[in-house]
Scaffold this motif. Structure first.
Motif, PDB file in Angstrom:
ATOM      1  N   ALA A 161       0.949  -0.997  -0.106  1.00 16.24           N
ATOM      2  CA  ALA A 161       0.099  -0.031  -0.015  1.00 16.24           C
ATOM      3  C   ALA A 161       0.869   1.179  -0.075  1.00 16.24           C
ATOM      4  O   ALA A 161       0.614   2.298  -0.551  1.00 16.24           O
ATOM      5  CB  ALA A 161      -0.746   0.066   1.253  1.00 16.24           C
ATOM      6  N   VAL A 162       2.066   1.167   0.697  1.00 14.15           N
ATOM      7  CA  VAL A 162       2.944   2.387   0.598  1.00 14.15           C
ATOM      8  C   VAL A 162       3.572   2.470  -0.443  1.00 14.15           C
ATOM      9  O   VAL A 162       3.605   3.687  -1.278  1.00 14.15           O
ATOM     10  CB  VAL A 162       3.917   2.442   1.986  1.00 14.15           C
ATOM     11  N   ILE A 163       4.017   1.332  -1.176  1.00 11.57           N
ATOM     12  CA  ILE A 163       4.580   1.701  -2.377  1.00 11.57           C
ATOM     13  C   ILE A 163       3.749   2.124  -3.289  1.00 11.57           C
ATOM     14  O   ILE A 163       4.125   3.133  -4.351  1.00 11.57           O
ATOM     15  CB  ILE A 163       5.083   0.250  -2.729  1.00 11.57           C
ATOM     16  N   GLU A 164       2.305   1.643  -3.558  1.00  7.14           N
ATOM     17  CA  GLU A 164       1.468   2.407  -4.309  1.00  7.14           C
ATOM     18  C   GLU A 164       1.417   3.898  -4.058  1.00  7.14           C
ATOM     19  O   GLU A 164       1.250   4.673  -5.223  1.00  7.14           O
ATOM     20  CB  GLU A 164      -0.047   1.550  -4.279  1.00  7.14           C
ATOM     21  N   VAL A 165       1.224   4.510  -3.003  1.00  4.06           N
ATOM     22  CA  VAL A 165       1.111   5.665  -2.655  1.00  4.06           C
ATOM     23  C   VAL A 165       2.421   6.485  -3.288  1.00  4.06           C
ATOM     24  O   VAL A 165       2.145   7.454  -3.890  1.00  4.06           O
ATOM     25  CB  VAL A 165       1.020   5.973  -0.989  1.00  4.06           C
ATOM     26  N   TRP A 205       6.900  14.768   3.838  1.00  2.00           N
ATOM     27  CA  TRP A 205       6.771  13.668   2.869  1.00  2.00           C
ATOM     28  C   TRP A 205       6.111  12.288   3.655  1.00  2.00           C
ATOM     29  O   TRP A 205       5.320  11.561   3.076  1.00  2.00           O
ATOM     30  CB  TRP A 205       7.889  13.153   1.976  1.00  2.00           C
ATOM     31  N   LEU A 206       6.913  11.907   4.608  1.00  2.00           N
ATOM     32  CA  LEU A 206       6.642  10.701   5.250  1.00  2.00           C
ATOM     33  C   LEU A 206       4.984  10.608   5.970  1.00  2.00           C
ATOM     34  O   LEU A 206       4.436   9.724   5.805  1.00  2.00           O
ATOM     35  CB  LEU A 206       7.568  10.623   6.649  1.00  2.00           C
ATOM     36  N   PHE A 207       4.624  11.643   6.438  1.00  2.00           N
ATOM     37  CA  PHE A 207       3.432  11.726   7.266  1.00  2.00           C
ATOM     38  C   PHE A 207       2.142  11.634   6.066  1.00  2.00           C
ATOM     39  O   PHE A 207       1.306  11.213   6.013  1.00  2.00           O
ATOM     40  CB  PHE A 207       3.243  12.543   8.210  1.00  2.00           C
ATOM     41  N   ASP A 208       2.696  12.391   4.729  1.00  2.00           N
ATOM     42  CA  ASP A 208       1.700  12.473   3.703  1.00  2.00           C
ATOM     43  C   ASP A 208       1.520  10.918   3.146  1.00  2.00           C
ATOM     44  O   ASP A 208       0.351  10.718   2.748  1.00  2.00           O
ATOM     45  CB  ASP A 208       1.947  13.437   2.704  1.00  2.00           C
ATOM     46  N   ALA A 213      -1.479   5.917   2.945  1.00  2.00           N
ATOM     47  CA  ALA A 213      -1.514   4.513   3.191  1.00  2.00           C
ATOM     48  C   ALA A 213      -2.594   4.018   4.092  1.00  2.00           C
ATOM     49  O   ALA A 213      -3.020   2.749   4.030  1.00  2.00           O
ATOM     50  CB  ALA A 213      -0.186   4.000   3.273  1.00  2.00           C
ATOM     51  N   GLU A 214      -2.582   4.866   5.223  1.00  2.00           N
ATOM     52  CA  GLU A 214      -3.340   4.269   6.411  1.00  2.00           C
ATOM     53  C   GLU A 214      -4.895   3.969   5.843  1.00  2.00           C
ATOM     54  O   GLU A 214      -5.567   3.113   6.479  1.00  2.00           O
ATOM     55  CB  GLU A 214      -3.423   5.317   7.498  1.00  2.00           C
ATOM     56  N   LYS A 215      -5.383   4.628   4.948  1.00  2.00           N
ATOM     57  CA  LYS A 215      -6.737   4.410   4.440  1.00  2.00           C
ATOM     58  C   LYS A 215      -6.966   3.224   3.892  1.00  2.00           C
ATOM     59  O   LYS A 215      -8.027   2.672   3.922  1.00  2.00           O
ATOM     60  CB  LYS A 215      -7.087   5.492   3.372  1.00  2.00           C
ATOM     61  N   ALA A 216      -5.949   2.337   3.359  1.00  4.45           N
ATOM     62  CA  ALA A 216      -5.968   1.211   2.774  1.00  4.45           C
ATOM     63  C   ALA A 216      -5.282  -0.113   3.692  1.00  4.45           C
ATOM     64  O   ALA A 216      -5.548  -1.212   3.072  1.00  4.45           O
ATOM     65  CB  ALA A 216      -5.356   0.950   1.448  1.00  4.45           C
ATOM     66  N   ILE A 217      -5.209   0.432   4.920  1.00  4.81           N
ATOM     67  CA  ILE A 217      -4.534  -0.761   5.615  1.00  4.81           C
ATOM     68  C   ILE A 217      -5.574  -0.861   6.959  1.00  4.81           C
ATOM     69  O   ILE A 217      -5.915  -0.140   7.780  1.00  4.81           O
ATOM     70  CB  ILE A 217      -3.127  -0.246   6.134  1.00  4.81           C
TER      71      ILE A 217
END
Length: 604
Positions: A161-165, A205-208, A213-217
């Motif tokens: 999910a992070v990779i996709e973001v 950048w990190l928190f964005d 990603a949190e929305k998909a986890i």
């Protein structure tokens, strides 16, 4: 809210429970997850003041402090550390090490002073922990990519999910992330110190990325460890972003050694422990189990003297009318003389000894990856087959132990469990290495009550074989690993005092599941002392504070040492423990010894 607007260095140290802390003009302790805490931590700022995500701490870990720093503090340089993990600023590139206090000498030694830190940041813009080879704990040969390791340790869908973001929102950073994830080195623990502009761009950048990603986890089904998902993910993001800063903005980056705080004070007062052991001897001998108790050892001939000491201490702490059978599992090396000497220790009709020879070649299939552990340890895996059918359970004990209480106290009802045992001295790390659930307490199999009836009721041979075969690349502690896999969540926990490991008596830098209170009580009031690791009490260099207890019981056996042998051992041991003084003394005396030699030669 802005704190210390003219501050040059704002280094924050994360705390979540009471403990030793360090505070000065540079380092400030911060209570993470303060919004969820039952009580404030003294001398700590809180991460729930001003703009914050403090309530997210169970899943964001130390990142709640990083977010708070970003939103609420103005400084020229920012640093993030943890109460047990710091960077060594004394010498960039120094190896990782441990520390036990925040004394002035230690602060100087590790470079936590303004002049030293200023000197470091004259050369560098970013300082992080080293990039370590990625591998499971204790398995340095099993190097993996960041991506594959994450898939082993966590839910790979979260990293996907992070990779996709990053791919969709930050295409210029995406190549750096891919290269980092498929490399075999990683910067762990989120330890960093950065110049203000780099820190703020990283935090933004990190928190964005993480918030998107949190929305998909979905972490609703995760245990407490896996819920720390965003802390784990940020470890894979930090290194990639630093690579991006180096390549596109010329950031000067250095790696500093990590220093690990080890604050659980070990018991070094052997005299107090010995007094407590002496006080519990009489009550121990009063305890009687109204049935025959079975105890098992597994040895070869080299361990016969140590097994003799263990048996002598066992018999010296049980009721005089206790029915007891001692089973000795051994290979072909155990000599008739050793068998006779071991049997001679049993002087009561209620006690029996049973020697069972085990073909060592039966265990050639299994690894032998611990030099100080003999192959006899694998005999635990055949207890259900080689002990008599009427024996429904047995207390297995390693031979490098001394009993300080009545072993029959752990002749417990095993219910539906495969075994009963004590938590291991590094059990949390071993649980993670093997990928076992946190509900299972990784146990030390050196003292273990085996449910032979249950093992005979299942295909125990197949259970052990599959436990090894399916996890063979992760096995580093031999049959102990196999037993923990096979008995996962089917083990009854014994009080730690029944396997008082050697690390209770020295600084323990491993992660363990028992509390500090349990550790102190077990060390001071042991039921069984287990001389774990390679430094054994029969070695003059052993610095265990209860070495004398081993010799007290060894000298009750046919392997007792004579007065001259004991004197030689004690002199060697004293020389080792006082080696600095001994070396200086010998250097001073060497010319005099030579002069005396020349005198005698001339007279002759």
């Amino acid at each position: 809210m802005t704190q210390d607007s003219n501050r040059k260095f704002a280094f924050f140290v994360c705390h979540h429970k009471p403990g030793p802390l360090f505070r000065d003009e540079i380092f400030t302790p911060i209570q993470v997850g303060a919004a969820l805490a039952k009580a404030p931590l003294p001398q700590c700022v809180r991460d729930d003041e001003g703009e914050n995500i403090s309530s997210k701490n169970p899943s964001y870990c130390e990142l709640t402090a990083l977010y708070w720093m970003w939103k609420n503090v103005d400084a020229e340089y920012y640093g993030l550390f943890q109460y047990r993990r710091f960077l060594n600023f004394k010498r960039i590139g120094a190896p990782s090490n441990t520390f036990n206090d925040f004394s002035r000498e230690k602060v100087e030694q590790l470079g936590w002073t303004r002049p030293k830190i200023e000197a470091v940041f004259q050369q560098y813009d970013i300082v992080t922990s080293p990039r370590w080879n990625v591998h499971p704990v204790g398995l340095g040969h099993l190097v993996m990519s960041n991506y594959d390791f994450y898939a082993k340790e966590h839910n790979i869908r979260d990293l996907d999910a992070v990779i996709e973001v990053v791919k969709n929102k930050y295409p210029d950073i995406f190549p750096f992330l891919l290269r980092y994830l498929y490399s075999e080195r990683c910067t762990f623990a989120n330890l960093m110190a950065m110049r203000s502009d780099y820190f703020k761009s990283y935090a933004e950048w990190l928190f964005d990325v993480l918030f998107e990603a949190e929305k998909a986890i979905d972490i609703s089904g995760y245990d407490s460890y896996q819920k720390r998902v965003f802390g784990f993910l940020s470890e894979r993001l930090c290194g990639a972003y630093i690579d991006y800063l180096k390549a596109t903005r010329g950031a000067r980056v250095a790696e500093a050694g990590v220093v690990f705080g080890v604050f659980a004070k070990p018991v070094t007062d052997g005299a107090q422990a010995l007094r407590n052991i002496e006080a519990q001897t009489a009550p121990a001998r009063d305890y009687l189990v109204p049935e025959r108790v079975h105890v098992t050892f597994a040895i070869d001939d080299t361990y016969a003297p140590h097994c003799g000491a263990a048996i002598a201490s066992l018999l010296g702490n049980i009721h005089e009318r206790q029915q007891l059978t001692i089973h000795i599992l051994h290979d072909e090396t155990l000599s008739p003389r050793s068998r006779g000497l071991l049997a001679s220790l049993l002087r009561r009709p209620e006690t029996q000894i049973d020697f069972i020879e085990i073909p060592a070649k039966d265990f050639d299939f299994f690894p032998n990856n611990r030099a100080h552990i003999s192959r006899a340890t694998y005999y635990r895996l055949v207890l259900h087959k080689v002990l008599p059918a009427e024996v429904k359970k047995t207390i297995y004990i390693d031979a490098d132990v001394i009993l300080a209480d009545n072993i029959c106290r752990i002749w417990v009802d095993l219910e539906d469990n495969f075994a009963a045992a004590c938590a291991d001295e590094g059990g949390v790390l071993q649980t993670r290495r093997l990928g076992l659930p946190l509900s299972h307490t990784y146990f030390n199999a050196g003292v273990c009550v085996f449910n032979l009836e249950k093992l005979r009721g299942c295909d125990a041979d197949l259970l052990y074989l599959e436990s090894y075969a399916y996890n063979r690349k992760l096995i580093s502690l031999q049959d102990q690993d196999i037993l923990n896999i096979a008995f996962c969540d089917k083990t009854k926990l014994l009080p730690l005092r029944w396997n008082a490991n050697a690390r209770l008596y020295r600084w323990n830098d491993l992660e363990y599941k028992y509390s500090e209170t349990e550790a102190q009580d077990a060390a001071l009031h042991p039921g069984l002392i287990h001389y774990t690791d390679s430094s054994k009490p029969w070695n003059p260099r052993c610095e265990h504070p209860l070495v004398s207890l081993y010799w007290r019981w060894r000298n009750e056996t046919p392997w007792r040492r004579g007065a001259l042998a004991r004197l030689a051992f004690n002199l060697t041991a004293w020389r080792w423990r006082n080696r600095d003084f001994a070396r200086q003394f010998e250097r001073r005396m060497r010319p005099r010894v030579k002069a005396i030699g020349r005198l005698f030669t001339s007279q002759a």
